[in-house]
Design an enzyme around this catalytic site. Structure first.
Site, PDB file in Angstrom:
ATOM      1  N   LYS A  20      -4.973  10.958   3.224  1.00  0.00           N
ATOM      2  CA  LYS A  20      -5.982  11.001   2.145  1.00  0.00           C
ATOM      3  C   LYS A  20      -7.100   9.986   2.354  1.00  0.00           C
ATOM      4  O   LYS A  20      -8.259  10.343   2.384  1.00  0.00           O
ATOM      5  CB  LYS A  20      -5.368  10.637   0.782  1.00  0.00           C
ATOM      6  CG  LYS A  20      -4.336  11.549   0.248  1.00  0.00           C
ATOM      7  CD  LYS A  20      -3.933  11.132  -1.165  1.00  0.00           C
ATOM      8  CE  LYS A  20      -3.494   9.695  -1.296  1.00  0.00           C
ATOM      9  NZ  LYS A  20      -2.242   9.337  -0.681  1.00  0.00           N
ATOM     10  N   ARG A  95      -2.585  10.753 -10.581  1.00  0.00           N
ATOM     11  CA  ARG A  95      -1.269  10.840  -9.942  1.00  0.00           C
ATOM     12  C   ARG A  95      -0.162  11.141 -10.933  1.00  0.00           C
ATOM     13  O   ARG A  95       0.987  11.330 -10.519  1.00  0.00           O
ATOM     14  CB  ARG A  95      -0.944   9.481  -9.323  1.00  0.00           C
ATOM     15  CG  ARG A  95      -1.164   9.350  -7.823  1.00  0.00           C
ATOM     16  CD  ARG A  95      -0.982   7.855  -7.531  1.00  0.00           C
ATOM     17  NE  ARG A  95      -0.554   7.544  -6.216  1.00  0.00           N
ATOM     18  CZ  ARG A  95      -1.355   7.112  -5.241  1.00  0.00           C
ATOM     19  NH1 ARG A  95      -2.642   7.076  -5.409  1.00  0.00           N
ATOM     20  NH2 ARG A  95      -0.849   6.736  -4.088  1.00  0.00           N
ATOM     21  N   ARG A 134       1.050   2.072  10.733  1.00  0.00           N
ATOM     22  CA  ARG A 134       0.083   1.289   9.963  1.00  0.00           C
ATOM     23  C   ARG A 134       0.658  -0.094   9.622  1.00  0.00           C
ATOM     24  O   ARG A 134      -0.058  -1.086   9.614  1.00  0.00           O
ATOM     25  CB  ARG A 134      -0.305   2.031   8.678  1.00  0.00           C
ATOM     26  CG  ARG A 134      -1.365   1.264   7.895  1.00  0.00           C
ATOM     27  CD  ARG A 134      -1.955   2.060   6.763  1.00  0.00           C
ATOM     28  NE  ARG A 134      -0.999   2.277   5.685  1.00  0.00           N
ATOM     29  CZ  ARG A 134      -1.235   3.024   4.617  1.00  0.00           C
ATOM     30  NH1 ARG A 134      -2.391   3.650   4.503  1.00  0.00           N
ATOM     31  NH2 ARG A 134      -0.331   3.160   3.689  1.00  0.00           N
ATOM     32  N   ARG A 140       0.291  -3.892   5.862  1.00  0.00           N
ATOM     33  CA  ARG A 140       0.177  -3.675   4.419  1.00  0.00           C
ATOM     34  C   ARG A 140       1.532  -3.926   3.758  1.00  0.00           C
ATOM     35  O   ARG A 140       2.554  -3.442   4.247  1.00  0.00           O
ATOM     36  CB  ARG A 140      -0.302  -2.237   4.144  1.00  0.00           C
ATOM     37  CG  ARG A 140      -1.388  -2.178   3.116  1.00  0.00           C
ATOM     38  CD  ARG A 140      -1.960  -0.806   2.992  1.00  0.00           C
ATOM     39  NE  ARG A 140      -1.215   0.013   2.048  1.00  0.00           N
ATOM     40  CZ  ARG A 140      -1.619   1.199   1.634  1.00  0.00           C
ATOM     41  NH1 ARG A 140      -2.757   1.693   2.092  1.00  0.00           N
ATOM     42  NH2 ARG A 140      -0.908   1.886   0.789  1.00  0.00           N
ATOM     43  N   ARG A 151       7.974   5.320  -2.225  1.00  0.00           N
ATOM     44  CA  ARG A 151       6.680   5.931  -2.575  1.00  0.00           C
ATOM     45  C   ARG A 151       6.732   7.451  -2.434  1.00  0.00           C
ATOM     46  O   ARG A 151       6.130   8.178  -3.215  1.00  0.00           O
ATOM     47  CB  ARG A 151       5.564   5.342  -1.700  1.00  0.00           C
ATOM     48  CG  ARG A 151       5.047   4.011  -2.251  1.00  0.00           C
ATOM     49  CD  ARG A 151       4.459   3.136  -1.171  1.00  0.00           C
ATOM     50  NE  ARG A 151       3.314   3.699  -0.518  1.00  0.00           N
ATOM     51  CZ  ARG A 151       2.963   3.432   0.740  1.00  0.00           C
ATOM     52  NH1 ARG A 151       3.684   2.594   1.469  1.00  0.00           N
ATOM     53  NH2 ARG A 151       1.897   3.978   1.266  1.00  0.00           N
TER      54      ARG A 151
END
Ligand code: B4P
Length: 203
Positions: A20, A95, A134, A140, A151
């Site tokens: 996204k 969401r 990532r 992160r 998640r």
């Protein structure tokens, strides 16, 4: 419902890791609308240790959703800014069912509605692999294995059901998120063009 005012109002939805954020930046540039990512706004607040950032840090690190009241308020403020007057691309909002309702009434109060909702699909193995990568590249704090899996669960439970709402309105555009970033980008462009939505340079 048709728009009273002109403008391209898009959403991009998909599970964490579906691409996204990656596609949102490109779409925003090419279609001449601001990309508004609630995740990016929250992360900036966490980084700058604002009161909002302090409030949401632990929630985000665990991979849970920030409360609707905070998220809705943030979006109302952001959509009220001048650059969003002629359109926008929302990335990662709404969401939850309560966020969908809030956005609907916010837009309706201005005589607006969504133009299209792009849904990116990708299978779980690919997603986990991307987010692991990532985690190595960017570090992160919500890209730990535990938070990644959580998640995905939260997405399936809270956000998955919202997709059928947009499908029922006839504005859902489903795009396969597997393949290279350019391949996915071409699919999104083709799907939007089929609905008469084109990059500003080609309009
Ligand atoms: P987000 O920032 O939205 O994070 P995300 O779901 O992980 O998606 P992101 O856009 O970053 O990743 P993408 O799939 O593009 O949300 C983070 C947190 O903020 C949430 O967990 C929640 O706590 C909070 N939050 C945000 N919005 C909220 C809301 N509305 N309500 C409540 N809470 C909210 O990319 C993933 C990786 O894949 C990237 O590294 C990218 O480089 C790579 N990638 C992309 N496309 C690829 C491709 N085609 N091939 C290979 N790799 C690819």
């Amino acid at each position: 419902m048709s728009d009273v005012r002109q403008g391209t109002r898009l959403l991009i939805v998909g599970p964490p890791g579906s691409g996204k954020g990656t596609q949102a930046g490109r779409i925003a540039d090419e279609y001449g609308v601001p990309a508004i990512s609630t995740g990016d706004i929250f992360r900036a607040n966490v980084k700058n240790e604002t009161p909002l950032g302090v409030q949401v840090k632990a929630i985000m690190d665990a991979g849970d959703y920030v409360p609707d009241s905070l998220t809705n308020e943030l979006i109302e403020d952001r959509l009220g800014q001048p650059d969003a007057e002629r359109g926008f691309l929302l990335d990662g909002y709404p969401r939850t069912a309560a966020q969908v309702e809030y956005l609907d009434s916010l837009l309706a109060s201005k005589g607006e509605s969504l133009t299209a909702v792009v849904q990116l699909t990708a299978d779980l193995d690919e997603i986990v692999e991307r987010l692991r990568k990532r985690a190595l590249d960017q570090g992160r704090s919500d890209d730990t294995e535990e938070a990644i899996r959580h998640r995905q669960d939260v997405y399936l439970r809270e956000t998955g059901p919202l997709i059928s709402e947009y499908e029922g309105r006839g504005i859902l555009v489903e795009v396969d998120g597997l393949g290279t970033i350019d391949e996915v980008a071409s699919r999104i462009d083709a799907a939007l063009a089929a609905r008469g939505i084109r990059p500003t340079a080609a309009a």
